[in-house]
Enzyme design. Structure first.
Site, PDB file in Angstrom:
ATOM      1  N   ASP A 297       0.850  -1.178   0.000  1.00 51.91           N
ATOM      2  CA  ASP A 297       0.000   0.000   0.000  1.00 51.91           C
ATOM      3  C   ASP A 297       0.898   1.245   0.000  1.00 51.91           C
ATOM      4  O   ASP A 297       2.123   1.165   0.039  1.00 51.91           O
ATOM      5  CB  ASP A 297      -0.947  -0.043   1.217  1.00 51.91           C
ATOM      6  CG  ASP A 297      -2.190   0.794   1.010  1.00 51.91           C
ATOM      7  OD1 ASP A 297      -3.239   0.466   1.570  1.00 51.91           O
ATOM      8  OD2 ASP A 297      -2.111   1.789   0.242  1.00 51.91           O
ATOM      9  N   GLU A 492     -10.711   6.751   4.208  1.00 50.52           N
ATOM     10  CA  GLU A 492      -9.719   6.173   5.109  1.00 50.52           C
ATOM     11  C   GLU A 492      -9.802   6.729   6.527  1.00 50.52           C
ATOM     12  O   GLU A 492     -10.901   6.908   7.061  1.00 50.52           O
ATOM     13  CB  GLU A 492      -8.319   6.336   4.485  1.00 50.52           C
ATOM     14  CG  GLU A 492      -8.227   5.661   3.111  1.00 50.52           C
ATOM     15  CD  GLU A 492      -6.814   5.579   2.585  1.00 50.52           C
ATOM     16  OE1 GLU A 492      -6.583   5.948   1.425  1.00 50.52           O
ATOM     17  OE2 GLU A 492      -5.930   5.119   3.348  1.00 50.52           O
TER      18      GLU A 492
HETATM   19  C1  GLC Z   1      -4.387   4.227  -0.080  1.00 50.80           C
HETATM   20  C2  GLC Z   1      -5.282   3.077   0.261  1.00 50.80           C
HETATM   21  C3  GLC Z   1      -5.359   2.000  -0.795  1.00 50.80           C
HETATM   22  C4  GLC Z   1      -5.095   2.581  -2.171  1.00 50.80           C
HETATM   23  C5  GLC Z   1      -3.694   3.155  -2.189  1.00 50.80           C
HETATM   24  C6  GLC Z   1      -3.377   3.853  -3.535  1.00 50.80           C
HETATM   25  O1  GLC Z   1      -3.721   4.683   1.072  1.00 50.80           O
HETATM   26  O2  GLC Z   1      -5.082   2.426   1.510  1.00 50.80           O
HETATM   27  O3  GLC Z   1      -6.660   1.422  -0.709  1.00 50.80           O
HETATM   28  O4  GLC Z   1      -5.224   1.580  -3.159  1.00 50.80           O
HETATM   29  O5  GLC Z   1      -3.452   4.090  -1.142  1.00 50.80           O
HETATM   30  O6  GLC Z   1      -4.197   4.974  -3.697  1.00 50.80           O
END
Ligand code: GLC
Length: 592
Positions: A297, A492
């Site tokens: 991530d 988030e």
């Molecule tokens: C974010 C998220 C994830 C996402 C990634 C790229 O922090 O946790 O779900 O795919 O970054 O945007």
């Protein structure tokens, strides 16, 4: 008809896959052609720098075409809201093809793959169709599993079509987390608290995406919905039975063909998922036989143990991470490439681990046709009438009728003088929620769509007088009031709540003004999860959960003012307060 289309598409995908199985040859650079028939042969000819390049993903805002060629980068992404200057299909195609052409200039000509979070349509793309977030699709499944699966497939299909129109062929979706505490800010990205629903929906979403030409990335493995107090990126205490209980969505999605997976920021039993070797390698890759690749991530490696970036990289790669989303600036992805090469040279990361990571990445690129068709030449159309109709129907199916006193819902179409109130009645941004145009989303006319109010006005078509007062401050002899309340958009951790999910001040004040009119009140809630409303519902004649329906708000009026009935059921247990008395149990919902 849909079956025939799906079959034709499947043949098309198989043909693409078949041609890429012949392998490839790149004679674009130097004079010694690199010929390979199998991926193993290709990996065997790669230098350490080229292998590490494939394991590196950079964000579009801190990488250039020259960087991609020089470092032979494997992937570029858009973070939430990260778009080309011209946010149109053509603008996206030009940007992505620029990166791809740069990758084809490398010695081996391995095409770079571009990914982003298309989690409810191509939600970074202006004027694209925004679909209901997963919570709404989960409400369809809570009413009928098969209809839910069809809805997840349709959402995947529309998302894929609008991604391809802009040249994007990989999305970080679907979320397979099983949200079990509504305080979690990502509850709306999950389909439900019910594992069976998440299992059925996730697999269907993968098929909907991949049978229509784009690759899925299932996420966030594992236990993101089980953290203490629903804290995003928190810790989940899980024994083996607890792990087994939430694995089915991943098993089904892998069975459905998912070839990339993203771990969660969260921890299991105090170990960060991004360095959890038992879960990432022993269980996922060895026991479950996952043959795709694991992508980290957003800068998640920098949260790991070890005290320094180099040790964190070693911990992540040795645990089973195959590609690193190194997004905190150009220096982070550049130093990732040098650190990992040094770790291999120092014997701290075995070359066999690097080779395994690279072959998984190349297997993904081969399966999804990146070798054979690295470039999508021209942009496609978005926002077709058919797809907007299909999205609107998903909105209608996702609605859950939780309260219907004195049969007000059957009387509504006969009313001649209706007041509509609440910011949410006239706000595309509130309908869409987070991950829309920007990462966090936002209120107001953020993209093209139909508001709830517009949908109502179109539905009554002059047969009733529809008045609007956002704050509910008005006078008049109304037959009924439709009051729209909800949450402001968030994504988030911004959406984490500790004590409750209460009313916004402006909604509470609006409701008070509405109550003073002493007319039947029909409340529509735009939220990513059950809000904690205590006993407030007792003031309402009807209560409808609309979740986060996206741009096609007309789908709400299609149920309120026609014969179409409510079929959704709540995908989450609805409590009056956090851990308090259950107001509506999981799976509850009424018909008119
Ligand atoms: C974010 C998220 C994830 C996402 C990634 C790229 O922090 O946790 O779900 O795919 O970054 O945007």
């Amino acid at each position: 008809m849909k079956k025939i289309i799906a079959f034709a598409l499947l043949i098309n995908v198989l043909l693409i896959t078949q041609t890429t199985c012949r392998g490839g040859a790149s004679t674009k650079n130097e004079n010694t052609p690199v010929v390979w028939n199998t991926l193993e042969e290709l990996v065997a000819q790669m230098t350490l720098a080229e292998k590490v390049g494939q394991m590196t993903q950079a964000e579009r805002s801190n990488v250039s075409a020259g960087n991609i060629t020089k470092y032979a980068l494997g992937s570029v992404l858009s973070g939430g809201g990260s778009t080309p200057l011209q946010n149109s299909p053509l603008g996206w195609i030009n940007m992505i093809n620029g990166f791809t052409e740069a990758s084809l200039k490398t010695r081996l000509g391995i095409p770079v793959v571009y990914g982003l979070d298309a989690v409810h349509g191509h939600n970074n793309l202006l004027n694209a169709i925004i679909l209901p977030h997963n919570v709404g699709l989960g409400a369809i499944a809570a009413g009928n599993r098969e209809r839910g699966a069809e809805a997840a497939y349709t959402a995947g299909r529309i998302t894929a079509e609008e991604m391809l129109a802009a040249g994007v062929r990989w999305t970080f979706a679907p979320v397979l987390g099983v949200a079990e505490d509504v305080r979690w800010g990502r509850t709306y990205e999950s389909y439900s608290e019910n594992v069976e629903i998440v299992t059925v929906m996730g697999a269907s979403a993968v098929k909907g995406l991949q049978e229509n030409g784009v690759a899925a990335c299932i996420k966030h493995y594992l236990g993101e919905g089980q953290t203490t107090d629903g804290r995003n990126q928190g810790n989940a205490v899980l024994d083996r039975a607890g792990i087994e209980r939430i694995l089915p969505p991943y098993k089904a999605a892998i069975e459905a063909g998912a070839m990339s997976l993203m771990p969660s920021f969260s921890s299991v039993n105090g170990i960060k998922m991004h360095e959890h070797k038992e879960l990432l390698t022993d269980i996922l890759k060895n026991e479950m036989g996952f043959e795709g690749f694991v992508i980290s991530d957003w800068a998640a490696v920098e949260q790991l143990s070890g005290g320094g970036y180099k040790t964190q990289i070693a911990n992540a790669i040795n645990a089973g991470i195959d590609m690193v989303m190194a997004t905190n600036g150009q220096d982070k992805w550049v130093s990732f490439t040098s650190n990992l090469q040094n770790l291999v040279k120092e014997g701290k990361v075995p070359m066999s681990r690097v080779d395994d990571a690279v072959i998984r990445i190349l297997r993904f690129k081969q399966k999804f046709g990146f070798f054979d068709t690295p470039i999508i030449a021209k942009p496609g159309e978005i926002g077709s009438d058919k797809n907007r109709r299909d999205a609107r129907s998903l909105v209608s199916d996702s609605l859950v009728l939780l309260r219907n006193e004195n049969n007000v819902m059957t009387k509504l179409p006969s009313f001649k003088n209706i007041l509509v109130t609440g910011q949410g009645a006239n706000d595309i941004g509130m309908q869409c929620g987070g991950w829309t145009i920007t990462w966090q989303g936002g209120t107001g006319p953020i993209t093209k769509g139909t508001t709830i109010l517009e949908g109502i006005r179109n539905a009554v078509d002059g047969k009733a007088v529809i008045s609007y007062a956002a704050d509910g401050k008005t006078t008049g002899n109304f037959d009924a009031v439709i009051a729209v309340i909800g949450e402001n958009p968030y994504a988030e951790t911004e959406g984490d709540r500790s004590t409750g999910i209460g009313f916004r001040q402006r909604d509470a004040e609006m409701l008070k003004n509405v109550y003073s009119l002493k007319r039947p009140v029909i409340v529509i809630m735009l939220s990513g999860r059950p809000m904690t409303i205590g006993d407030e519902y007792k003031n309402w004649d009807a209560f409808i959960a609309a979740w986060l329906p996206g741009t096609e708000g007309g789908g709400i009026a299609d149920v309120l003012f026609t014969e179409r009935d409510f079929t959704g059921r709540t995908p989450y247990t609805w409590r009056k307060s956090i851990n308090g008395e259950i107001l509506y149990p999981f799976g509850f919902g009424l018909r008119k």
